[in-house]
Design a protein around this motif. Structure first.
Motif: not given
Length: 194
Positions: A120-130
């Motif tokens: 599980l990973a999320v692009d840095d620019d889209f983190r903390r957005a759920g």
């Protein structure tokens, strides 16, 4: 949730109203971006200018191998999915990914309990957005509704406070702890989906 033939699609808005996110199964063209997101998320601190491209290529080849092996899972009965989160405000750009697996372990030493979620990973620019939460919830939907399994497992590194807060906040509980070959503490978490 919109159920499509052979897959699940979750259409929702995360807490950040500037994003419009769709969670769907990956297609082959998503794999390069997913490999970049995974490499950035898991290997940024352990690679350098020379080793980063090699790690990114290894990650892509691993994803592609899994994708090619399980791309016809509906026909073979194998249970595996690579999920991606796509931001509709950027033309459907892949901004997060994960994998969920209920295939039989083949020759693994100390295999993970099945079914399990990983990578599980999320692009840095889209983190903390759920977005990570949406990916986890979609894995749970697949495991519970499509595969009809009562529990989802995952492993995480001890000390990853963001992951710990996410998983425990949505009901995962510690099942066990062990030290891996790299001398890192690994936590095995599980959630009942009943």
């Amino acid at each position: 949730m919109v159920k499509e033939r052979g897959s699940f699609k979750l259409e929702t808005n995360p807490p950040n109203p500037s994003c419009n996110i769709i969670i769907r199964e990956a297609v082959e063209g998503d794999l390069p971006m997913a490999a970049r997101i995974l490499t950035d998320g898991f290997f940024r601190d352990t690679t350098n200018f020379f080793t980063y491209p090699i790690e990114r290529l290894n990650t892509f080849l691993s994803l592609n191998s899994s994708y090619q092996t399980f791309r016809f899972s509906e026909r073979t009965g194998a249970r595996f999915a690579i999920l991606v989160a796509c931001d509709l405000t950027t033309g459907g750009k892949v901004v997060g990914c994960c994998q969920v697996d209920d295939s039989l372990p083949k020759g693994e030493i100390d295999p993970s309990p099945r079914p399990y979620m990983c990578n599980l990973a999320v692009d840095d620019d889209f983190r903390r957005a759920g977005i990570a939460r949406l990916l986890v919830l979609q894995c749970e939907n697949i495991v519970r509704d499509k595969w009809e399994k009562p529990t989802l497992h995952l492993k995480m590194m001890e000390g990853n406070e963001a992951a710990f807060g996410l998983y425990f906040g949505i009901g995962y509980r510690l099942e066990s702890r062990y030290v891996n070959a790299k001398n890192e503490n690994v936590l095995l978490l599980a959630k009942s989906l009943d």
